[in-house]
Design an enzyme around this catalytic site. Structure first.
Site, PDB file in Angstrom:
ATOM      1  N   ALA A   1       4.201  -1.487  -5.490  1.00 21.82           N
ATOM      2  CA  ALA A   1       2.880  -0.872  -5.740  1.00 21.82           C
ATOM      3  C   ALA A   1       2.904   0.649  -5.807  1.00 21.82           C
ATOM      4  O   ALA A   1       1.843   1.271  -5.897  1.00 21.82           O
ATOM      5  CB  ALA A   1       1.845  -1.323  -4.712  1.00 21.82           C
ATOM      6  N   ALA A   2       4.088   1.257  -5.823  1.00 24.13           N
ATOM      7  CA  ALA A   2       4.129   2.717  -5.954  1.00 24.13           C
ATOM      8  C   ALA A   2       3.565   3.150  -7.302  1.00 24.13           C
ATOM      9  O   ALA A   2       2.776   4.101  -7.388  1.00 24.13           O
ATOM     10  CB  ALA A   2       5.560   3.217  -5.786  1.00 24.13           C
ATOM     11  N   GLY A   3       3.963   2.461  -8.362  1.00 27.42           N
ATOM     12  CA  GLY A   3       3.432   2.784  -9.681  1.00 27.42           C
ATOM     13  C   GLY A   3       1.936   2.558  -9.770  1.00 27.42           C
ATOM     14  O   GLY A   3       1.204   3.351 -10.381  1.00 27.42           O
ATOM     15  N   ASP A   4       1.458   1.473  -9.147  1.00 26.00           N
ATOM     16  CA  ASP A   4       0.020   1.196  -9.142  1.00 26.00           C
ATOM     17  C   ASP A   4      -0.741   2.253  -8.351  1.00 26.00           C
ATOM     18  O   ASP A   4      -1.862   2.629  -8.716  1.00 26.00           O
ATOM     19  CB  ASP A   4      -0.254  -0.191  -8.540  1.00 26.00           C
ATOM     20  CG  ASP A   4       0.305  -1.308  -9.397  1.00 26.00           C
ATOM     21  OD1 ASP A   4       0.452  -1.113 -10.621  1.00 26.00           O
ATOM     22  OD2 ASP A   4       0.599  -2.385  -8.839  1.00 26.00           O
TER      23      ASP A   4
END
Length: 316
Positions: free
Chosen positions: A263-266
């Site tokens: 979820a880093a990109g999110d």
């Protein structure tokens, strides 16, 4: 540059996308093909790219509405309850009694890297008719954000509707299996792929800021206005509309000890959209998204890792 505390933000973000229950296994490394590997732990964590980006935008200062679909099961009830706890408007979240809520199987290794397999379930029941039914939520948004974990025709309908209404459209083309036609890119104000997605979309192997710049130029030639390629530990490459031949700005990442990149990109996308909705300039929105993503990788899980506005400082 000085470290800047973030003041209270404002603005409206509408998210069209997936809602999954993440089944997370922690293991010393990612398994090879055909290998059985002993894991260390197993958890259920709310996720889905749509849900993650909605939660990130809400925690980072935006008023958020979610358009998606869950199954009539415990996973679906838990996901919607979690969205409500973060103050997200769920009037656009439908329930499909015939399909289970989507799931993602995630293996996270000791270096914080992950491998993910998703099963769409009820996400596949989000049809273009839902966009017509939720036109008010799109019209009221400052920013619409979409991904590709729900049917493509629904995503394109949402982006085209928002574009026609003069809303800012942010498109995170993930997951992607091949190049997208010009109508997709022209319906977006910001296209935000990671390095793998940018490689598939452009045909340029992205493994550095320089190759990311080349890939971004290909996407602009294909109709994209602004291209933001996330490069993990190498930072972010931004190619803005109207820049010259030597254009493209590389943003270095913060130095942190990552334990889980799920979820880093999110988180980056949600933070970026929250900042855009608050009318912050592009440079500041990118740095804000980076600061939020950097904090998220120091924590485990998808939505459990996403920080709140009061936790964010960034280089201004």
């Amino acid at each position: 540059m000085r470290t800047t505390a973030v003041e209270q933000q404002s603005g409206r973000v509408t998210v069209v996308g997936s809602l999954n229950m993440d089944l997370v296994i922690r293991a010393p490394r990612l398994p090879s093909a055909g290998e059985t590997l002993a894991g260390r732990s197993f958890d259920h964590v709310p996720g889905g790219k749509g849900g993650n980006q909605a939660v990130a935008a809400a925690r980072l200062g935006a008023q958020v509405a979610m358009i998606g679909c869950v199954g009539d099961d415990d996973n679906g009830k838990q996901l919607v309850a979690g969205l409500h706890r973060d103050g997200i408007d769920c009037n656009g979240v439908a329930t499909d009694a015939a399909l289970p809520t989507g799931v993602a199987m995630i293996v996270v290794d000791d270096a914080g890297q992950n491998a993910i397999v998703i099963v769409a379930g009820s996400n596949g029941a989000l049809m273009p008719a839902a966009i017509a039914e939720q036109e008010a939520a799109i019209a009221q948004a400052d920013v619409l954000v979409c991904q590709l974990e729900v049917p493509g025709e629904t995503v394109l309908a949402a982006m085209q509707k928002a574009h026609a209404l003069g809303r800012t459209v942010v498109f995170n083309p993930a997951p992607v299996t091949g190049p997208l036609s010009r109508e997709w890119l022209e319906s977006s104000d910001f296209v935000i792929p990671n390095e793998i997605e940018a490689s598939v979309l452009s045909g340029v192997a992205v493994d550095s800021p320089e190759s990311a710049r080349r890939a971004a130029k290909v996407l602009q030639q294909g109709g994209a206005r602004n291209v933001i390629i996330t490069l993990g530990k190498r930072g972010v490459l931004v190619l803005a509309e109207g820049e010259g031949e030597e254009a493209g700005k590389h943003y270095l990442p913060a130095e942190v000890e990552a334990i889980d990149t799920t979820a880093a990109g999110d988180t980056f996308v949600g933070g970026f959209c929250a900042a855009l909705a608050a009318k912050r300039p592009l440079d500041e929105a990118v740095r804000f998204g980076q600061a939020a993503a950097a904090l998220s990788v120091t924590r485990a899980g998808a939505q459990t890792s996403i920080p709140y506005l009061h936790e964010i400082t960034f280089q201004g």
